[in-house]
Design an enzyme around this catalytic site. Structure first.
Site, PDB file in Angstrom:
ATOM      1  N   GLU A 165      41.356  44.869  49.747  1.00  0.00           N
ATOM      2  CA  GLU A 165      40.824  43.584  50.248  1.00  0.00           C
ATOM      3  C   GLU A 165      40.778  43.474  51.772  1.00  0.00           C
ATOM      4  OE1 GLU A 165      43.050  40.505  48.241  1.00  0.00           O
ATOM      5  OE2 GLU A 165      42.471  41.226  46.269  1.00  0.00           O
ATOM      6  N   ASN A 207      39.845  49.283  47.374  1.00  0.00           N
ATOM      7  CA  ASN A 207      39.766  48.337  46.257  1.00  0.00           C
ATOM      8  C   ASN A 207      39.479  46.923  46.778  1.00  0.00           C
ATOM      9  OD1 ASN A 207      40.314  47.953  43.325  1.00  0.00           O
ATOM     10  ND2 ASN A 207      42.049  46.698  44.018  1.00  0.00           N
ATOM     11  N   HIS A 243      37.120  40.398  38.984  1.00  0.00           N
ATOM     12  CA  HIS A 243      37.700  39.122  38.520  1.00  0.00           C
ATOM     13  C   HIS A 243      36.545  38.143  38.364  1.00  0.00           C
ATOM     14  CE1 HIS A 243      41.848  40.319  38.917  1.00  0.00           C
ATOM     15  NE2 HIS A 243      41.644  40.729  40.154  1.00  0.00           N
ATOM     16  N   GLU A 273      40.346  45.619  37.955  1.00  0.00           N
ATOM     17  CA  GLU A 273      41.157  44.421  37.667  1.00  0.00           C
ATOM     18  C   GLU A 273      40.383  43.434  36.803  1.00  0.00           C
ATOM     19  OE1 GLU A 273      42.926  42.773  41.236  1.00  0.00           O
ATOM     20  OE2 GLU A 273      43.278  44.743  42.115  1.00  0.00           O
ATOM     21  N   ASP A 275      38.946  40.731  34.563  1.00  0.00           N
ATOM     22  CA  ASP A 275      39.276  39.606  33.691  1.00  0.00           C
ATOM     23  C   ASP A 275      38.155  38.577  33.829  1.00  0.00           C
ATOM     24  OD1 ASP A 275      39.930  38.359  36.143  1.00  0.00           O
ATOM     25  OD2 ASP A 275      42.073  38.274  35.739  1.00  0.00           O
TER      26      ASP A 275
END
Ligand SMILES: *[C@@H]1O[C@H](CO)[C@@H](O)[C@H](O)[C@H]1NC(C)=O
Ligand SMILES: *[C@@H]1O[C@H](CO)[C@@H](O)[C@H](O)[C@H]1NC(C)=O
Ligand SMILES: *[C@@H]1O[C@H](CO)[C@@H](O)[C@H](O)[C@H]1NC(C)=O
Ligand SMILES: *[C@@H]1O[C@H](CO)[C@@H](O)[C@H](O)[C@H]1NC(C)=O
Ligand SMILES: *[C@@H]1O[C@H](CO)[C@@H](O)[C@H](O)[C@H]1NC(C)=O
Ligand SMILES: *[C@@H]1O[C@H](CO)[C@@H](O)[C@H](O)[C@H]1NC(C)=O
Length: 355
Positions: A165, A207, A243, A273, A275
């Protein structure tokens, strides 16, 4: 299949509008239809289907049995245990207790590990954030941290998220401790340190979130990565966190195009990641959309040649990071409160079986 061409892959897009099918109980022929997400992902050409696991829930045997069932998850990421505040709580004092609670059973269960993360602006220890270090001092701290963690997990991580990030949504670099004190070269330095101390076969990843479309952020990242590749800065992969939110998620095409920004540079990619959160209260219609988003996202990885695998950011609704981080949202995972598999689980399975 994994290596189907883009146009062939698009020909099967209509699956996205088909309803997922559900297992019929007590019928022998149906029993092997759902042998587990990792089993099906491997058959479809991926290296793994994985999950993040957090320490708070390790006292729940039913949860742990699924988390370390390698038919479901061939790969595991410790959600928190490898973050700086836990691994180096005091300067040059290292603690791997939390990480090992997840890494050790994963090794025993023959699940590969993605390790997360060396450099981030968040979850840093107080000793690091409460004092202004000089640039040489902070570079020394960075190298020492990476050296210790990399050596501690030398042959235990398939991949490391080296930098997490670093970009803002507009494509500029995040104005954090690292940028302020070291300057933009902290990213390159982190990758060089990581290559120096990890095993030569550990994949080194950048990432981030919000890069699952072609946008200012993903294009800015592509530019930096392209420069790294050109200058021989050691980077192997880009992780798209994925996400997502029901109603606002990137489409199959969006994710394919974003992955392709990095495929074109010869890098490996992964969804790291995944979701899909729901604006509560949940409904059957929202669960259906959620199932479609999950299946389309995993399919984008399966169809993209560079994409090696998909990791969900935990698989059980009650332990998801979503409700505490995004009040009013929840139910983002593949297993519901009762630890029953949701429509999204079956949608991914059905999609993978048809690949
Ligand atoms: C692991 O998961 C698979 C797929 O859901 C299931 O068939 C198997 O029974 C599970 N194994 C254990 C030990 O729970
Ligand atoms: C596990 O521990 C948490 C608190 O850390 C507690 O809320 C939960 O009830 C425990 N679960 C079980 C199954 O013991
Ligand atoms: C290491 O971390 C664990 C888990 O947070 C903690 O219980 C333990 O006391 C720590 N060990 C040391 C030596 O500080
Ligand atoms: C660090 O430096 C900044 C800017 O010079 C200053 O605002 C801040 O108070 C300093 N922090 C500490 C902990 O000394
Ligand atoms: C993207 O960047 C361009 C300039 O490169 C700018 O004009 C535009 O406003 C940016 N868009 C967003 C959403 O930040
Ligand atoms: C996805 O992209 C392909 C190739 O560019 C295009 O033909 C197709 O119409 C797109 N699908 C959607 C739903 O936008």
């Amino acid at each position: 299949m994994k290596f189907a061409s883009f146009s062939v892959a698009l020909a099967v897009l209509p699956f996205l509008s088909a309803s997922p099918t559900y297992p019929k109980s007590g019928h022998h022929a149906e029993r092997n239809k759902y042998p587990g997400l990792d089993v099906l992902a491997k058959r479809a050409g991926l290296l793994y289907f994985g999950t993040a696991i957090d320490n708070v829930v390790l006292n729940n045997t039913a949860y742990v049995t699924i988390a370390h069932n390698r038919s479901e998850f061939g790969q595991v990421t410790p959600s928190n245990g490898l973050k700086w505040m836990y691994t180096e709580p005091s300067r040059n004092v290292f603690n791997y207790t939390m990480a090992n609670e997840i890494i050790k059973p994963a090794i025993k269960a023959h699940q590969i590990r993605r390790c997360h993360t060396f450099v981030w602006h968040n979850q840093l220890p107080d000793w690091l954030t409460s004092k202004n270090y000089t640039k040489p001092e902070l570079i020394g701290i960075l190298e020492n941290h990476i050296k210790h963690e990399a050596r501690a997990y030398y042959d235990k991580c398939y991949a490391w998220d080296v930098v997490n990030e670093a970009f803002n949504d507009d494509g500029t670099l995040r104005d954090d401790l690292w940028l302020q004190t070291i300057g933009p070269e902290y990213i390159e330095l982190a990758f060089r340190f990581a290559r120096k101390y990890t095993s030569p076969w550990t994949r080194l990843y950048y990432n981030d979130y919000g890069i699952e479309r072609v946008n200012n952020k993903s294009l800015a990242l592509q530019k930096v990565v392209k420069d790294f590749v050109k200058r021989g800065v050691p980077i192997d992969g880009v992780g798209l966190q994925a996400h997502f939110t029901v109603g606002r998620a990137p489409s199959y095409n969006d994710t394919r195009s974003a992955l392709n920004l990095f495929t074109k540079l010869g890098l490996e990619t992964a969804l790291t990641e995944l979701d899909v959160r729901v604006d509560l209260p949940d409904t059957a219609a929202k669960q259906k959309t959620q199932a479609d988003v999950y299946a389309a996202s995993v399919k984008a990885c399966v169809d993209e040649e560079s994409c090696v695998g998909v990791t969900v950011w935990d698989f059980w609704d009650p332990v998801s990071w979503v409700p505490s981080t995004f009040p009013g949202y929840g139910n983002a995972c593949l297993w519901d409160d009762a630890l029953k598999r949701k429509p999204a689980y079956y949608a991914i399975s059905d999609m993978l079986r048809d690949e």
